[in-house]
Design an enzyme around this catalytic site. Structure first.
Site, short mmCIF file in Angstrom:
data_model
loop_
_atom_site.label_atom_id
_atom_site.label_comp_id
_atom_site.label_asym_id
_atom_site.label_seq_id
_atom_site.Cartn_x
_atom_site.Cartn_y
_atom_site.Cartn_z
N ASP A 148 58.09 53.69 47.17
CA ASP A 148 59.17 54.63 47.49
C ASP A 148 60.15 54.68 46.31
OD1 ASP A 148 60.92 56.31 48.76
OD2 ASP A 148 61.79 54.75 50.05
N LYS A 154 61.06 57.85 52.56
CA LYS A 154 60.01 58.83 52.82
C LYS A 154 58.88 58.59 51.83
CE LYS A 154 63.20 62.48 54.34
NZ LYS A 154 63.67 63.87 54.08
N SER A 186 56.22 66.25 61.57
CA SER A 186 57.33 67.16 61.26
C SER A 186 56.90 68.31 60.34
CB SER A 186 58.48 66.39 60.59
OG SER A 186 58.02 65.79 59.38
N HIS A 303 36.08 13.58 34.55
CA HIS A 303 35.76 13.20 33.18
C HIS A 303 36.92 13.60 32.28
CE1 HIS A 303 34.02 14.55 29.20
NE2 HIS A 303 33.62 13.29 29.23
N ASN A 304 37.24 12.73 31.31
CA ASN A 304 38.36 13.01 30.39
C ASN A 304 39.57 13.53 31.17
OD1 ASN A 304 36.79 12.23 28.27
ND2 ASN A 304 36.57 14.25 27.36
N GLU A 333 39.28 8.86 34.44
CA GLU A 333 38.90 8.25 33.17
C GLU A 333 40.11 8.10 32.25
OE1 GLU A 333 35.56 8.69 29.65
OE2 GLU A 333 36.18 10.47 30.76
N ASP A 335 40.75 7.13 28.25
CA ASP A 335 40.15 6.95 26.93
C ASP A 335 41.23 6.34 26.04
OD1 ASP A 335 38.72 7.17 24.62
OD2 ASP A 335 38.25 9.29 24.84
N HIS A 348 41.55 12.03 23.14
CA HIS A 348 40.12 12.16 22.83
C HIS A 348 39.93 11.82 21.36
CE1 HIS A 348 36.17 13.22 24.06
NE2 HIS A 348 36.04 14.18 23.18
N GLU A 382 37.61 3.61 29.02
CA GLU A 382 36.83 3.75 27.78
C GLU A 382 37.67 3.09 26.69
OE1 GLU A 382 35.17 7.21 24.91
OE2 GLU A 382 35.05 7.55 27.07
N ASP A 644 35.60 47.14 42.95
CA ASP A 644 34.37 47.58 43.62
C ASP A 644 33.67 46.31 44.13
OD1 ASP A 644 34.97 50.16 42.69
OD2 ASP A 644 33.83 49.85 40.85
N ASN A 668 35.60 51.39 44.94
CA ASN A 668 37.03 51.72 45.01
C ASN A 668 37.73 51.31 46.30
OD1 ASN A 668 37.02 52.87 42.44
ND2 ASN A 668 36.39 54.87 43.23
N ASP A 699 30.50 45.56 38.01
CA ASP A 699 30.62 46.29 36.76
C ASP A 699 29.23 46.67 36.29
OD1 ASP A 699 31.00 47.09 34.02
OD2 ASP A 699 32.92 46.05 34.04
#
Length: 733
Positions: A148, A154, A186, A303-304, A333, A335, A348, A382, A644, A668, A699
């Site tokens: 609006d 409206k 209306s 992990h890590n 983990e 390290d 790391h 580790e 879609d 759509n 797609d």
């Protein structure tokens, strides 16, 4: 619009009378903290919809639904590092879901900080507890108000087109004109007042609900308790009585004048509640036997864990531990490397990832370990540190974790098997190298030396052995501190030297780690031997060192082989983490799932590849009808973008059960697409099967875009008509 606005305002009134909410709706300046030198004042304000916040620096809206939590005080790394302790009462952080960075903020006063934290927590709580119908009404109201443009209450034809685009529907001018003619009493060419209400009713009409409701609503056009019982027994296949049906009506009927009957709105409310969702409500709490040895469970594992992104240059953060633990991860983990100032650090190795203090990680783990689950957490070390810093590691763990850390076997005698998750509630286990046998911890026997030499290979480092050798060109010899060795009790790391050697030489408290490639080879070529190995011994699997982008492998074949600790990169969303969250979404989100009996029995002849006859073969037919979806999110936020959608149903489990089927795409329409398509699946080992529902944006020229998914263990599915996510499906098992 005015009618809908009034309904939404009534639902918000109790919130808006709150002083915290009033403060947020007025807004205030906050200092945004990024570094010691980057601290800038920005204006934040909660919008009237109580769902979005205006963020001045971005000149955009933040969705409250994207907020994971709000923390008061200097709890994040950024605030600890870049603000003084004296500011603690004035600072707070907004943490988001996914990989989005935290907002670290400083309020003008302690009182304002309390308003922000308390107010946001109330908004988050209220949004999470809104019924699906209320969420839809709020969303449509906000979209109508946005469309609006001239604020005249409206809706012109162009405003209607903009509104439909916003809610994910693409229509042509002729269809819009037809809608206006249908609602425009209306005859003025636009809609207002009751005409907009009529338009809203047309828009939200649920034909699929009308059909099922109409078939059973035999009492003055509504559902009596007897009618609802009929629906529950015939459609949902539930074995319940009349009093249960009456309780559902009392619980979910929205119209107080309905007089012990359920209207269509009440019926829709029920379908979106736990009783109407896809997962068996009984499986949302701990329902399995938790007194079996640890090796009899699948264990949610990371992990890590310290990484927020990739393994080459991504940031390390204590926040990554918090996020994993809040997802019920039970094996994290660490390290650990020598820090330049004498304090061990986590990062790391041989990469550009940032560093965090080991002691800060332990503090975060202690604080958040048992907020989602009370069952034990394994700290997988580790260790790359010198003896001196190893001693400091041991000191930090014993002093910070205190009595929660397991430092000797439970009981007075040497055990013969691992303790159960129930025995270890709210306890921490250390996984790492140990210098001597566990028996020594129960006697006066002391190690002959304070420390011993262990080669890197003997130390069996879980993750980086291969990459370290490749990057550094050499293998180091390290010493292991006795203080660190002594707190390794039930998870002693040893090198895997073959299944036969493990059967004769490996103690119950010793465990091996397998790199991804070896584990998959064993699961495919030696599944029978691997399963028997995993009956009474723990195995940890970790991703290949070449997954520098922190991608994940498929965990299902390794679960099929009975592997307990299948470690994944929790920071990387995708199908693999969906399957992990799906498996561990049952049993009260406790992070432990009891393995099927044939993966716990030494005499078992189960092989997931050959599938010889046995108690694991329980042929089931799964009939799925994909009916409809509601209010699918857009993939792109562009006004003209409309999805879609299609739905794919996947079965993950033993190779004989692996399959997938998908619907056609609906062009759509992401608002209320309908498919009404039927699929049948044959499952042979249902206890190991996971059912994954995926919604994608079709797609024709490139890969489909992901919209959402829901993964549920087959054994946790409910019969009947249920909602796994945004889609409605009907099942017969």
């Amino acid at each position: 619009l005015a009618c809908l606005m009034e309904k939404v305002k009534r639902s918000k009134k109790c919130m808006e009378d709150d002083p915290d909410l009033q403060f947020l709706l007025s807004g205030a300046g906050l200092v945004k903290v990024r570094s010691s030198s980057w601290k800038k004042t920005r204006f934040f304000k909660l919008q009237e919809d109580c769902k979005t916040m205006w963020h001045e620096s971005k000149k955009t809206l933040l969705s409250v639904e994207d907020i994971d939590s709000v923390r008061s005080g200097r709890q994040t790394e950024g605030l600890k590092k870049y603000t003084e302790e004296a500011l603690d009462p004035r600072v707070f952080s907004i943490l988001f879901k996914g990989r989005r960075k935290n907002l670290d903020l400083i309020a003008n006063s302690e009182g304002e900080a309390k308003h922000w934290v308390s107010g946001l927590e109330k908004v988050i709580f209220n949004l999470s507890n809104l019924s699906q119908q209320s969420k839809t009404e709020h969303w449509i109201y906000n979209c109508l108000r946005k469309a609006d443009i001239n604020c005249d209450n409206k809706m012109s034809p162009q405003e209607l087109i903009n509104f439909l685009h916003d809610i994910n529907i693409e229509v042509d001018d002729e269809y819009v004109q037809m809608l206006i003619e249908k609602c425009d009493q209306s005859k003025c060419g636009s809609l207002e007042g009751e005409e907009i209400q009529h338009f809203y009713e047309i828009l939200t009409q649920r034909e699929e609900i009308d059909v099922i409701y109409g078939a059973y609503a035999k009492t003055e056009g509504m559902l009596s308790a007897a009618n609802l019982l009929d629906f529950l027994q015939k459609e949902q296949k539930e074995q319940v009585d009349l009093s249960y049906a009456a309780q559902l009506i009392e619980k979910y009927e929205v119209d107080e004048t309905a007089k012990q009957q359920m209207t269509k709105d009440g019926f829709l409310m029920y379908l979106h509640q736990p009783e109407g969702l896809i997962m068996n409500p009984a499986h949302k709490r701990v329902y399995q036997d938790m007194q079996q040895p640890l090796n009899h469970y699948f264990i949610s594992s990371s992990h890590n864990t310290y990484l927020m992104e990739d393994q080459l240059k991504g940031p390390s953060s204590t926040e990554a531990y918090i996020r994993a633990l809040m997802k019920s991860c039970r094996c994290v983990e660490l390290d650990i490397w020598d820090g330049s100032d004498g304090e061990p650090v986590i990062y790391h190795g041989y990469t550009l990832t940032s560093k965090i203090l080991f002691k800060d990680a332990i503090k975060a783990i202690k604080e958040y370990a048992f907020k989602t689950s009370e069952y034990p957490v394994i700290l997988s070390l580790e260790n790359h540190c010198s003896v001196e810093q190893q001693k400091l590691m041991a000191h930090h763990m014993t002093s910070i974790l205190g009595s929660a850390l397991v430092t000797k076997p439970l009981g007075d005698h040497m055990p013969t098997e691992l303790p159960s998750p129930e025995d270890l509630k709210r306890r921490f286990l250390i996984k790492g190298k140990r210098l001597n046998k566990l028996e020594a911890s129960l006697s006066d026997q002391a190690s002959a030396e304070e420390e011993e030499s262990v080669t890197e290979e003997e130390d069996c480092r879980d993750d980086e052995e291969e990459s370290e050798k490749n990057l550094s060109g050499k293998s180091k010899t390290l010493k292991l501190a006795k203080e660190l060795s002594d707190i390794v009790i039930y998870c002693k790391s040893v090198k895997f030297q073959g299944f036969e050697h493990a059967q004769t030489h490996q103690a119950f408290y010793e465990m091996c780690s397998f790199k991804e490639g070896d584990a998959f080879k064993f699961a495919e070529k030696s599944a029978f031997e691997y399963i028997h190995h995993n009956v009474d011994k723990l195995s940890r699997i970790y991703p290949s060192a070449f997954r520098t982008d922190s991608s994940n492998y498929d965990p299902v074949p390794l679960w099929n082989a009975g592997c307990q600790i299948v470690a994944l990169n929790f920071q990387t969303p995708g199908p693999e983490m969906d399957l992990n969250q799906g498996l561990f979404g049952q049993n009260g989100l406790c992070g432990y799932v009891l393995k099927p009996s044939y993966l716990r029995d030494k005499a078992s002849e189960f092989d997931p590849i050959t599938l010889t006859r046995g108690p694991w073969l329980k042929h089931k037919e799964l009939h799925v009808m994909v009916i409809s979806a509601q209010q699918l999110p857009k993939v792109s936020q562009k006004m003209a973008s409309v999805v879609d959608p299609l739905v794919r149903v996947e079965i993950h489990g033993v190779p004989a059960d692996e399959t997938e089927k998908e619907t056609r795409h609906i062009q759509n329409n992401g608002f209320n697409p309908m498919w009404n398509e039927n699929f049948q699946f044959d499952l042979y080992v249902p206890e190991l099967a996971l059912v994954r529902f995926v919604v994608e944006d079709y797609d024709a020229v490139s890969n489909n875009d992901f919209i959402g998914q829901c993964t549920v263990p087959f054994t946790s599915l409910q019969n009947g008509q249920h909602w796994p996510w945004f889609i409605q499906v009907a099942y017969k098992i």
